[in-house]
Design a protein around this motif. Structure first.
Motif, PDB file in Angstrom:
ATOM      1  N   LEU A  23      56.888  17.138 -28.752  1.00 35.26           N
ATOM      2  CA  LEU A  23      58.168  17.705 -29.198  1.00 35.26           C
ATOM      3  C   LEU A  23      58.221  19.202 -28.949  1.00 35.26           C
ATOM      4  O   LEU A  23      59.265  19.738 -28.556  1.00 35.26           O
ATOM      5  CB  LEU A  23      58.386  17.409 -30.681  1.00 35.26           C
ATOM      6  CG  LEU A  23      59.737  17.866 -31.246  1.00 35.26           C
ATOM      7  CD1 LEU A  23      60.886  17.141 -30.570  1.00 35.26           C
ATOM      8  CD2 LEU A  23      59.795  17.645 -32.756  1.00 35.26           C
ATOM      9  N   ALA A  42      62.438  12.660 -28.629  1.00 33.58           N
ATOM     10  CA  ALA A  42      62.454  12.480 -30.081  1.00 33.58           C
ATOM     11  C   ALA A  42      62.423  10.996 -30.452  1.00 33.58           C
ATOM     12  O   ALA A  42      61.705  10.596 -31.382  1.00 33.58           O
ATOM     13  CB  ALA A  42      63.694  13.147 -30.670  1.00 33.58           C
ATOM     14  N   PHE A  77      64.046  18.278 -35.448  1.00 34.24           N
ATOM     15  CA  PHE A  77      63.850  19.137 -34.282  1.00 34.24           C
ATOM     16  C   PHE A  77      63.332  20.512 -34.694  1.00 34.24           C
ATOM     17  O   PHE A  77      62.722  21.212 -33.891  1.00 34.24           O
ATOM     18  CB  PHE A  77      65.156  19.307 -33.502  1.00 34.24           C
ATOM     19  CG  PHE A  77      65.468  18.161 -32.596  1.00 34.24           C
ATOM     20  CD1 PHE A  77      64.605  17.809 -31.577  1.00 34.24           C
ATOM     21  CD2 PHE A  77      66.629  17.424 -32.761  1.00 34.24           C
ATOM     22  CE1 PHE A  77      64.885  16.755 -30.727  1.00 34.24           C
ATOM     23  CE2 PHE A  77      66.926  16.361 -31.921  1.00 34.24           C
ATOM     24  CZ  PHE A  77      66.050  16.030 -30.906  1.00 34.24           C
TER      25      PHE A  77
END
Length: 764
Positions: free
Chosen positions: A17, A38, A64
């Motif tokens: 990520l 994701a 996020f």
């Protein structure tokens, strides 16, 4: 016995990520591609928990950037300055987290603070007078359905209404009273939506309940949930607490119509006592946090089963779970090929904690738990001796006297001596320490570590970078220079590698904020220094300039707080061991001509107990002396600096002053320089450098912006006490933005300096 996980790490087993998000920022990856990454991560995390038989698997724990920011966006708590940019949703989201500088406008990021007593940072939401709080997003519902489509039933996780309120900033004239009805209605709609989706359990995280609560706080808690829970329908609601006990509101909480209550039995010192003293409702499920979510040592099954047995005497329905989210530990030991099994068998990262939960589940269901093989193996582990003591280190700590913690002469006398010796201009400019760690710099370290280059080549490269960095700082016009820290992988890990008593991992990354991850060392044994750690590079850097070069060290409390600590000795003893090792380094730097030495205590507040009554007895009474021990032996003319990262310092500002440093720099720009008023009110004696711009954002501050910040500072801080510097180290920034920002910083300081000089002449 059923099992539950409060939350799971989200950056990826190999930081997928982090890298995908950074590529998105660079324009290399599209929003759709970032979303694909994701999705893959969420699916992998759910699957790992499912395969380990976890009964209550969280969803919506993914983010996020930060879950507080996610909650703000979900509730339409988006300040007008971001809405006015008219950006697409994901870009607007990141603008709130990182700031924005582009064709649509120029705005700073929202404030960032420490998440309770962890090294994680959360984004502070802002509610303005015109904010319309309502359910405006679908993220938690989408992720529940995403898991359901995989055949995995999850327990959606939300930041609870009470903690959201307590951690949010109200920026206008309106107060909570003006918004409470809308907040309750929005959370009620969330429950209704979950109920419509057929969600069995919903988790509301309420870590704010473990802090000191007033009668008004408790009244707010009761009102909020008495009304919100009317909307739960057929779904069950879990109130999840962590990072401590809820002694101020335990009786009120168990009286509320929750279906489950999650309590921390690791950091909650009084949790077991509360349950035994006041009981636990028979119609509720107790989610018992007994697997440590913040440290990496194996769970002691005998101890855990003993607590479960004690609880079982009065609580009919118990779910075994983690003490907090596993966000605060690395992913898995499977990534660690260099650590021997003799070490690894004592450790448990996130994936291994899932195994521990599964094993405890099997053991507890056995008629004779002590005969289960996993129990026997665990018992043997805890019966064995694992630490290698250092008698000389232990003796040095035990023989410390009060004089070892006091620097002579007193601050006022040192101040005059240093002013004459250092001959610095008004408003001296400097940086916090590190300069950008480019791909080339990282490759040099990796090549040396992997044996592709030898020590001579490694040092030669670092010295070339130091020379470039010194020349750049002189060109920019900074007054006090740094060597750039190109040899350092991390401000704690580097020193851990130079000291005896630490172990290191290859890929045990833990998220600190956003895409920023750290790899904390593990304190295995007694700590000592065998040779200088920073002297050669500092002396070399000083030889390149006639300006003063700062020696750069990380302080003992930060090294301790940003490592995984031992559990067999006190934190105080461990901090004093580190302090004695650093003391030797400070004296060596001084002996080699370094006249300014910075001892960073970025994480001083991090382990401050969440209850004020415990602050001094349990922490400050040894944390502040540990810092003083490091520098108490230097000469009067040696100037000691320290630096502190994002936190709220107002309530411990006198303790910070008592550290007896000569100069302290603070991260301050995201908090709108709020610390200035506190410094002024407390007659802070130490010279200070509140950060004039935010290095955690890619935006470049203008000269006028920095001048405005300095002007505000000078309204409250005497001009002879003010330093000019960025918020923090620059290692995460790019070269171009760093140079532009520092040029503006120096230009602003010089313009203000000239103005003050002319003003001072006129006043003569």
């Amino acid at each position: 016995m059923r099992t539950s996980v409060i939350g799971y790490p989200r950056v990826g087993n190999s930081r997928e990520l982090k890298f995908a998000t950074e590529k998105y920022f660079e324009g290399v990856l599209s929003a759709a591609q970032l979303q694909e990454t994701a999705t893959l991560l969420r699916n992998a995390h759910w699957q790992a928990q499912f395969e380990n038989g976890i009964d209550f698997i969280p969803s919506n724990d993914f983010s996020f950037y930060d879950n507080m920011l996610d909650t703000a966006v979900l509730l339409n708590v988006v300040p007008k300055r971001y809405r006015d940019l008219r950006l697409e949703p994901l870009t607007e989201y990141f603008a709130m987290a990182r700031g924005y500088q582009g064709v649509n406008g120029d705005v700073k990021a929202l404030a960032m603070k420490k998440w309770f007593n962890t090294n994680y940072h959360y984004i502070v939401p802002e509610i303005e007078d015109d904010t319309e709080i309502t359910l405006a997003g679908t993220k938690p519902f989408d992720e529940f359905l995403e898991a359901k489509n995989l055949g995995i039933v999850t327990k959606p996780v939300m930041i609870g209404a009470f903690s959201f309120i307590k951690l949010t900033k109200f920026t206008g004239r309106k107060t909570l009273a003006d918004f409470i009805t809308d907040i309750i209605e929005a959370y009620s709609k969330i429950l209704i939506k979950f109920n419509d989706l057929g969600v069995e359990w919903i988790q509301f995280d309420e870590p704010a309940l473990v802090m000191d609560l007033t009668a008004d706080d408790i009244a707010l808690l009761i009102r909020v949930y008495s009304e919100i829970l009317l909307a739960k329908g057929g779904s069950k609601v879990l109130l999840q607490t962590y990072f401590g006990d809820i002694r101020d509101c335990y009786q009120e909480v168990i009286a509320l119509p929750f279906d489950g209550i999650g309590l921390d039995f690791i950091e909650g010192k009084k949790t077991l006592e509360l349950v035994q003293r006041f009981g636990f409702p028979a119609d509720k499920t107790l989610f018992a946090g007994l697997v440590n979510g913040k440290n990496i040592w194996r769970n002691h099954y005998e101890h855990t089963l003993h607590i479960l047995a004690e609880l079982g005497k009065s609580v009919p329905d118990i779910v075994l779970g983690t003490s907090c989210s596993l966000l605060h530990v690395p992913y898995t030991l499977k990534n660690e090929s260099s650590l021997s099994d003799e070490y690894k068998k004592y450790f448990s990262f996130a994936e291994e904690k899932l195994t521990e939960l599964a094993e405890l589940k099997r053991i507890s269901s056995s008629e004779v738990p002590v005969k289960v093989s996993e129990y026997i193996e665990n018992s043997r582990l805890f019966q064995a001796s694992r630490f290698c003591p250092n008698a000389s280190v232990q003796s040095a700590v035990s023989s410390l006297s009060p004089d070892d913690f006091i620097r002579q002469p007193a601050f006022n006398e040192r101040e005059k001596i240093q002013q004459a010796m250092l001959d610095l201009p008004l408003l001296p400019t400097t940086t916090i320490g590190s300069f950008p760690q480019t791909a080339e710099v990282k490759a040099n370290r990796a090549n040396f570590k992997n044996g592709k280059i030898n020590l001579t080549q490694y040092i030669k490269f670092n010295k070339e970078k130091i020379a470039e960095c010194v020349a750049l700082q002189e060109k920019i016009g900074l007054d006090v220079l740094v060597h750039g820290e190109f040899e350092r992988n991390d401000m704690v890990e580097y020193f851990g590698e130079c000291l005896a008593g630490f172990l290191f991992t290859e890929k045990a990354w833990v998220q600190s904020y956003g895409t920023r991850c750290v790899k904390p060392p593990i304190i295995w044994g007694d700590i000592s220094r065998s040779q200088p750690m920073t002297v050669d590079y500092s002396v070399y850097a000083q030889s390149l300039t006639t300006k003063h070069m700062k020696g750069m060290l990380t302080g003992p409390v930060t090294i301790l707080n940003w490592s995984f600590p031992r559990e067999d000795i006190s934190l105080q003893d461990c901090a004093f061991q580190i302090a004695l090792a650093l003391r030797d380094e400070v004296l060596d730097l001084e002996a080699n001509g370094i006249k300014i030495i910075q001892i960073d205590e970025a994480a001083l507040r991090e382990k401050l107990p969440l209850r004020k009554s415990d602050w001094h007895r349990e922490y400050l009474d040894w944390a502040i002396p540990a810092f003083r021990l490091v520098h108490s032996g230097v000469k009067a003319q040696t100037q000691i600096h320290t630096h502190m990262c994002y936190s709220e310092f107002s309530d411990i500002i006198r303790d910070i002053d008592n550290m007896d440093a000569d100069v302290i720099t603070f991260e301050a720009s995201r908090s709108d320089l709020a610390i200035i008023d506190v410094l002024n009110q407390c007659a802070f004696k130490t010279k200070v450098g509140p950060g004039v711009y935010d290095i955690h954002s890619p935006r470049i501050p203008s000269t006028e912006e920095i001048k405005a910040a300095l002007s505000r500072m000078l309204e409250k801080i005497p001009q002879e006490n003010l330093w000019v510097n960025p918020d923090c180290g620059l290692k995460t920034r790019g070269n171009a933005e760093t140079v532009a920002s520092l040029n503006n910083l120096v230009a602003a300081a010089q313009e203000i300096r000239r103005s003050l000089h002319n003003e001072n002449i006129c006043n003569l």
